[in-house]
Scaffold this active site. Structure first.
Site, PDB file in Angstrom:
ATOM      1  N   ASP A   1      -5.046   9.861   9.476  1.00  0.00           N
ATOM      2  CA  ASP A   1      -3.823   9.743  10.120  1.00  0.00           C
ATOM      3  C   ASP A   1      -3.188   9.940  11.472  1.00  0.00           C
ATOM      4  O   ASP A   1      -3.607  11.264  11.893  1.00  0.00           O
ATOM      5  CB  ASP A   1      -2.784   9.838   8.992  1.00  0.00           C
ATOM      6  CG  ASP A   1      -2.872   8.980   7.900  1.00  0.00           C
ATOM      7  OD1 ASP A   1      -3.306   9.356   6.632  1.00  0.00           O
ATOM      8  OD2 ASP A   1      -2.687   7.646   7.960  1.00  0.00           O
TER       9      ASP A   1
ATOM     10  N   GLU B   1       1.046  -1.160   0.178  1.00  0.00           N
ATOM     11  CA  GLU B   1       0.065   0.176  -0.018  1.00  0.00           C
ATOM     12  C   GLU B   1       0.861   1.207  -0.030  1.00  0.00           C
ATOM     13  O   GLU B   1       1.558   1.600   0.980  1.00  0.00           O
ATOM     14  CB  GLU B   1      -0.800  -0.027   1.056  1.00  0.00           C
ATOM     15  CG  GLU B   1      -2.205   0.785   1.222  1.00  0.00           C
ATOM     16  CD  GLU B   1      -2.871   0.662   2.613  1.00  0.00           C
ATOM     17  OE1 GLU B   1      -3.195  -0.635   3.054  1.00  0.00           O
ATOM     18  OE2 GLU B   1      -2.714   1.762   3.465  1.00  0.00           O
TER      19      GLU B   1
HETATM   20  O1  LIG Z   1      -0.507   2.882  10.459  1.00  0.00           O
HETATM   21  P1  LIG Z   1      -1.182   1.575  10.927  1.00  0.00           P
HETATM   22  O2  LIG Z   1      -1.849   1.848  12.368  1.00  0.00           O
HETATM   23  O3  LIG Z   1      -0.347   0.457  10.924  1.00  0.00           O
HETATM   24  O4  LIG Z   1      -2.531   1.303   9.901  1.00  0.00           O
HETATM   25  C1  LIG Z   1      -2.266   1.152   8.704  1.00  0.00           C
HETATM   26  C2  LIG Z   1      -2.494   2.348   7.865  1.00  0.00           C
HETATM   27  O5  LIG Z   1      -1.023   3.038   8.112  1.00  0.00           O
HETATM   28  C3  LIG Z   1      -2.471   2.350   6.371  1.00  0.00           C
HETATM   29  O6  LIG Z   1      -3.664   1.464   6.046  1.00  0.00           O
HETATM   30  C4  LIG Z   1      -3.104   3.631   6.255  1.00  0.00           C
HETATM   31  C5  LIG Z   1      -2.343   4.779   6.158  1.00  0.00           C
HETATM   32  N1  LIG Z   1      -3.170   6.112   5.947  1.00  0.00           N
HETATM   33  C6  LIG Z   1      -4.409   5.784   6.113  1.00  0.00           C
HETATM   34  C7  LIG Z   1      -5.701   6.078   6.238  1.00  0.00           C
HETATM   35  C8  LIG Z   1      -6.848   5.601   6.370  1.00  0.00           C
HETATM   36  C9  LIG Z   1      -6.891   4.345   6.271  1.00  0.00           C
HETATM   37  C10 LIG Z   1      -5.585   3.546   6.272  1.00  0.00           C
HETATM   38  C11 LIG Z   1      -4.361   4.315   6.170  1.00  0.00           C
END
Ligand SMILES: O=P(O)(O)OC[C@@H](O)[C@@H](O)c1c[nH]c2ccccc12
Length: 267
Positions: free
Chosen positions: A60, A49
């Site tokens: 975020d 991703e």
């Molecule tokens: O950072 P984490 O807590 O591991 O969560 C995944 C996330 O970073 C990635 O899927 C993502 C980055 N920015 C986002 C904004 C909304 C949903 C998902 C995301």
């Protein structure tokens, strides 16, 4: 069949689940992104991703907000991003999902943006602020060009899950915890229950990915054992990138990814 669907089918044959690794393109710079991608591929990540920074990343937490700021300060532009994606495509065929905010596509027009992204090598999109109600033009433009990944949370109603899962063609992203992205401790029972309930409701028609706060191999194992078809890890990677000298980045990322990937394979 799309690269994302092929990947899930390949994993199913091997009785494995997917590790989805999130990184911010251009954080701390493009050289680091290339090294990190090499480490992810070496470590066995199944889908990457790739974040494109946005000025107001409302979903975020601080780790990704900081990465967005740094990437924007280094001059992140969408055409440079597509050039970076083409460079990555010269090295790997791993499915790439562009994670950014709706505004970035809206500016250029969904159809033009998605075609440019596809030509660069993007296979799917996660737009966390794209509501299902406003998504008609986007899903129409994505049809036959890219997979869509919509988000649900543990308190999304069954009715909305029905609508959102029908619009998602890559996987369905279950946000594990309420709030924003970021390393969290502990697994919530309501999340484990939601995984089971959503899998039951969707009847295996669409893979269920779980993300937000997943930061250790043990977290991955718990969500996989609860039935997740994919687990997404983001902020933990960005922390590792922040704390690793560039000449060690590829090997460190590969080692961390190997540990996470191992937990997506049944014992
Ligand atoms: O950072 P984490 O807590 O591991 O969560 C995944 C996330 O970073 C990635 O899927 C993502 C980055 N920015 C986002 C904004 C909304 C949903 C998902 C995301």
């Amino acid at each position: 069949m799309s690269k994302i669907k092929e990947k899930f089918a390949e994993l199913e044959k091997k009785n494995q689940k997917a590790l989805v690794s999130y990184i911010m393109a251009g954080f701390p710079d493009e050289k680091a992104t290339i090294s990190t991608v090499r480490g992810l591929v070496k470590g066995g990540a199944d889908i990457i991703e790739l974040g494109f920074p946005f000025s107001d990343p409302l979903a975020d937490g601080p780790v990704i907000q900081n990465a967005s700021t740094v990437s924007l300060q280094k001059g992140a532009k969408i055409n440079k991003f597509f050039t970076l994606v083409k460079k990555i495509r010269k090295e790997t065929n791993i499915p790439l999902v562009l994670m950014t905010y709706t505004n970035i596509l809206y500016h250029k027009g969904y159809s033009k943006f998605i075609k440019d992204a596809k030509n660069a090598g993007i296979d799917g999109f996660i737009l966390p602020d794209m509501s299902i109600e406003e998504s008609k033009e986007y899903t129409h433009a994505a049809k036959n060009n890219a997979d869509t990944v919509f988000l649900i949370s543990p308190n999304t109603t069954k009715k909305r899950i029905e609508k959102i899962s029908k619009a998602s063609t890559g996987f369905l992203y279950l946000v594990a915890v309420y709030g924003t992205t970021g390393i969290k401790t502990g697994i919530k029972n309501y999340t484990l229950k939601a995984i089971k309930d959503v899998k039951k409701q969707t009847g295996g028609k669409i893979p269920i990915g779980v993300g937000f706060g997943v930061s250790t191999p043990d977290d991955v194992r718990k969500y996989i054992d609860a039935g997740a078809d994919a687990v997404i890890v983001g902020s933990a990677y960005l922390k590792l990138i922040e704390n690793t000298p560039q000449n060690k980045l590829e090997s460190k990322i590969a080692a961390f990814t190997k540990k996470l990937k191992k937990q997506t394979i049944p014992k």
